[in-house]
Design an enzyme around this catalytic site. Structure first.
Site, short mmCIF file in Angstrom:
data_model
loop_
_atom_site.label_atom_id
_atom_site.label_comp_id
_atom_site.label_asym_id
_atom_site.label_seq_id
_atom_site.Cartn_x
_atom_site.Cartn_y
_atom_site.Cartn_z
N CYS A 8 0.86 -1.18 0.00
CA CYS A 8 0.00 0.00 0.00
C CYS A 8 0.90 1.23 0.00
O CYS A 8 2.09 1.13 -0.27
CB CYS A 8 -0.99 -0.01 1.17
SG CYS A 8 -0.29 0.24 2.81
N ASN A 11 2.43 1.62 4.23
CA ASN A 11 2.67 0.37 4.95
C ASN A 11 2.36 0.47 6.44
O ASN A 11 3.05 -0.11 7.27
CB ASN A 11 4.10 -0.12 4.71
CG ASN A 11 4.34 -1.57 5.15
OD1 ASN A 11 5.42 -1.90 5.65
ND2 ASN A 11 3.38 -2.44 4.97
N CYS A 13 -1.42 0.87 7.28
CA CYS A 13 -2.85 0.55 7.41
C CYS A 13 -3.22 -0.73 6.67
O CYS A 13 -3.40 -1.78 7.27
CB CYS A 13 -3.71 1.71 6.92
SG CYS A 13 -3.60 3.23 7.89
N ARG A 14 -3.35 -0.64 5.35
CA ARG A 14 -3.90 -1.74 4.56
C ARG A 14 -2.95 -2.92 4.40
O ARG A 14 -3.33 -4.07 4.64
CB ARG A 14 -4.35 -1.24 3.18
CG ARG A 14 -5.47 -0.23 3.25
CD ARG A 14 -5.73 0.41 1.91
NE ARG A 14 -4.61 1.28 1.53
CZ ARG A 14 -4.49 1.89 0.37
NH1 ARG A 14 -5.42 1.73 -0.56
NH2 ARG A 14 -3.47 2.67 0.11
N SER A 15 -1.72 -2.67 3.95
CA SER A 15 -0.83 -3.80 3.68
C SER A 15 -0.39 -4.55 4.94
O SER A 15 -0.34 -5.78 4.92
CB SER A 15 0.36 -3.40 2.81
OG SER A 15 1.13 -2.38 3.39
N ASP A 124 -8.41 3.44 1.50
CA ASP A 124 -7.38 3.66 2.53
C ASP A 124 -8.02 4.24 3.79
O ASP A 124 -8.51 5.37 3.78
CB ASP A 124 -6.33 4.63 1.98
CG ASP A 124 -5.11 4.74 2.87
OD1 ASP A 124 -5.16 4.32 4.05
OD2 ASP A 124 -4.08 5.23 2.37
#
Length: 156
Positions: A8, A11, A13-15, A124
């Site tokens: 993401c 690095n 939140c999402r990934s 995001d």
């Protein structure tokens, strides 16, 4: 060994959420000796930091550990060393494609592994604040990715 890198923007939140969810799925399926996972960001703003508090809070509520997960920036070697590069949105795809000098064969959108979804990317939560939505999409995507890997690789 099969390897998956989730990517993401920062690095945090999402990934890292996807890394933690996928790692948990691998543990439950007894596949940690066959598939490894990691995460990275296209930017370097948060290198060395743990996942965002919203990500940590949601994962703790689901009983999923974030132990050992710290932000790092994607490196050109990652494109050679990982079987699957799984991005969260179109911007990540473009950034990783540039890093890969246009080679896109191993780069996938996480939502591509979610059947019958209208989502074209994982929003995001840094901007939306909706860690529930992100968790739902990440979990569905990781489940689909694992099914795809199992179908296409003799690992069981």
């Amino acid at each position: 060994m099969i390897s998956v890198l989730f990517v993401c923007l920062g690095n945090i939140c999402r990934s890292p959420m996807a890394e933690a969810v996928f790692r948990n799925q691998l543990q439950l399926a007894h596949l940690t000796s066959h598939i490894k996972t990691d995460s990275a960001g296209t930017g370097d703003w948060h290198v060395g930091q743990p996942p965002h508090e919203g990500t940590q809070k949601k994962l703790r509520a689901e009983g999923i550990s974030v132990d050992g997960i710290y932000a790092r920036q994607i490196h050109p070697d990652d494109l050679k060393n990982f079987t699957y590069i799984v991005v969260m949105d179109h911007s990540n795809f473009e950034n990783v494609t540039q890093l890969a000098s246009g080679a896109t064969s191993s780069i996938h959108h996480l939502v591509d592994f979610i059947p019958d979804t209208s989502y074209r990317e994982v929003p995001d939560p840094w901007y939306t604040g909706d860690f529930e939505e992100t968790y739902s999409l990440v979990t569905q995507g990781c489940t689909g990715l694992l099914a795809h890997i199992r179908k296409n690789n003799p690992i069981d």
